[in-house]
Design an enzyme around this catalytic site. Sequence first.
Site, PDB file in Angstrom:
ATOM      1  N   LYS A 132      -0.386  81.954  57.926  1.00 47.99           N
ATOM      2  CA  LYS A 132       1.019  81.581  58.139  1.00 47.99           C
ATOM      3  C   LYS A 132       1.288  80.114  57.750  1.00 47.99           C
ATOM      4  CE  LYS A 132       2.079  85.573  60.117  1.00 47.99           C
ATOM      5  NZ  LYS A 132       0.814  86.341  60.174  1.00 47.99           N
TER       6      LYS A 132
HETATM    7  C1  LIG Z   1       0.649  87.705  60.112  1.00 46.05           C
HETATM    8  C2  LIG Z   1      -0.732  88.154  59.865  1.00 46.05           C
HETATM    9  C3  LIG Z   1      -1.002  89.331  59.143  1.00 46.05           C
HETATM   10  C4  LIG Z   1       0.091  90.251  58.651  1.00 46.05           C
HETATM   11  O1  LIG Z   1       0.863  89.671  57.634  1.00 46.05           O
HETATM   12  P1  LIG Z   1       2.314  90.246  57.272  1.00 46.05           P
HETATM   13  O2  LIG Z   1       2.884  89.306  56.298  1.00 46.05           O
HETATM   14  O3  LIG Z   1       3.081  90.251  58.578  1.00 46.05           O
HETATM   15  O4  LIG Z   1       2.118  91.618  56.768  1.00 46.05           O
HETATM   16  C5  LIG Z   1      -2.326  89.643  58.887  1.00 46.05           C
HETATM   17  N1  LIG Z   1      -3.335  88.875  59.350  1.00 46.05           N
HETATM   18  C6  LIG Z   1      -3.115  87.751  60.057  1.00 46.05           C
HETATM   19  C7  LIG Z   1      -4.280  86.966  60.550  1.00 46.05           C
HETATM   20  C8  LIG Z   1      -1.810  87.342  60.339  1.00 46.05           C
HETATM   21  O5  LIG Z   1      -1.610  86.221  61.027  1.00 46.05           O
END
Ligand SMILES: *Cc1c(COP(=O)(O)O)cnc(C)c1O
Length: 494
Positions: free
Chosen positions: A110
Site C-alpha cells: 500500500k
Molecule cells: C491490500 C493487500 C492485498 C490486496 O490488494 P488489492 O489491491 O486490494 O486487491 C494483498 N496483499 C496485501 C498484503 C495487502 O495489503
Amino acid sequence: MEYISTRGMSLPTTSAGAIRQGMAPDGGLYVPVSIPAWSGPDSLIPASYQERAAWLLAKFLADYTPGEIASSVAAAYSKEKFPATVAPVRTVTSSIHVLELWHGPTSAFKDMALQLLPHLLRYAVAKGEEGQRTLILVATSGDTGKAALEGFRDVPATEIVVFYPARGVSPMQQWQMVTQEGGNVHVVAVEGNFDDAQRGVKALFASRDFNEVLRNRGWQSSSANSINWGRLLPQLVYYFSAYTDLLAREVIKPGEAVDIVVPTGNFGNILAAFYARLMGLPVHKLVCAANANNVLVGFLRRGVYDRNRPFVKTLSPSMDILVSSNVERLLFELSCRDSKSVAAWMESLGAKGAYDASSLREELTDIFWADWAGDDETLQTISRVYREHGYLLDPHTAVAWSVYEKYVAAHGSSCPAILVSTASPFKFNRSVALALLGEEKIQGKDEFELLDLLAQHTGWSVPGPLRDLQDKTVRHKMVCSPADMGKTVLSLLD
Ligand SMILES: *Cc1c(COP(=O)(O)O)cnc(C)c1O
C-alpha cells in the site's frame, strides 16, 4: 485529460477533480476518458523508479505541471521512505520473478500508492476551491489504514479517519494503527468485517446530508482507498518498472509477453496491471489469486458475481473481502464503456448482493485466470518455498505462489512470470513462524519475540519500522458500530 464516471451520470472532471473527490457524485468510479498508449520501453531502461513514475503520471495527469509531478514522486519514493530500494524484482526460480513491493515505511505494498497520493491530493486541493480542508476517510482490511496514516500524517489542512474491522486484522497490523502518531490522525475499530467498514465509508461518500454538513463546516471528503484514481495510478508504475528491469537483465526480449500473478482482495492491484496491459504492456495472462473468500474466482471464470456466502477469516487478512470495489472499473472497460449496464450491475449488487455479467465471460477468461488457495496450502507453500529456494513469503504472497503453481499445472508455463509480493513476511510474523517452525515453537510468544525468532531462524533482517513499534504507546481506542460511522466522524472533527 478528462475523467468520467463509470455510471455515466456525473459531469466529466479534471484529473485533479477526480483525485479530490475520490468517487464520482453518481456513486461511480472515475476513469480516464481515454487510455494512453505505451510506446516502448527504451527510454525507461536507464531511468530511476522516480523517473519511471513521473513518465507514467504525466500521461494521465494533464492538469499537473511537470514540476508538481517531479516533486511529488521525489518526495514519495525518497531514500528516507524507501531506504534500500523501491520495487526490486528478485528472480527466485527459472520462471518466477518476484516483484517486492514492501520496502516502504509500513512493510506492505500500500505504501507504493499511499506515499504518493497525499502529494497528488495536496496539489489537487490547491487547484480547487480556496480555503477547503480535506477529510480523508478510509476503510481498511489492515494494510491500507497504516499506509494512509503514514502518508497523510501532519499534512496541513487535512484530517484522516481510518476504520478497521475489530478482530479482522492481524495483531501487527492493529498494533501499527493504534500506535499511530500525528496531530491529524484518527483510528476507529468497527464492529464488523471489512465489507461492513467499506460499505459504511462508501455510504458516507454517497450521503447528501453528511456531505452537506461537511461542506458547511469547510470540509471536502476524499478517499484513500483504491476507488480513488490517484491511488490506482501509482500502482501502474511498478508493472512497467518490473517489465523494464527484466528487459534490462535480458530475461525477456522487447515485446515478449509475461504472466502477472497478483494476490487479490479489493481488486486494485490487479486492476492496475489490467490498465498497464490496456496501455500496451505485453501481458499474456493476469493470474488472480484469492484466498477462501474466493468470490472473484467464480466471477472471473463465469462473469457471475455473488457475494451471498459466509465471510471467512483467513491467514491472509488483507484479502478477506467479498465486495471488491474496483471490479466496477473492469466491467466498464470490458463492456466497451457501457455505463448503463455497469449502473444496472451495481444496483443489483446493492439490492441482491449479486449480478450477472456473463455476457463478458469470453473477455474475462481471455485476459484473466483465477483460482484460490486455502490456509493449509498457504502454510505449506511458505514452508516449501523457504526450504527449496531460501526465499521467505508472507501469507498473501504465498497464496499467489500456490495459485501460480495451479495455473502452471493446468496450462504449462510458456512465459516468465512476475509474481507480486505484497507484504514483508515479518508483517505476518505469526503465520510465517508457524509455517517454518510449527505450533510448539511459537506458543506463548508475543509479536516482538516472534520477529526476533524469525530473524534468527532465517537470517533475514526485521524491517526497522516494525521493530520500533515495540516502544510505542497506544493512542487510539475508539470503537463504533457500522451505523454510527458518520456520527463518529463528525464528533472527531469537532
Ligand atoms: C491490500 C493487500 C492485498 C490486496 O490488494 P488489492 O489491491 O486490494 O486487491 C494483498 N496483499 C496485501 C498484503 C495487502 O495489503
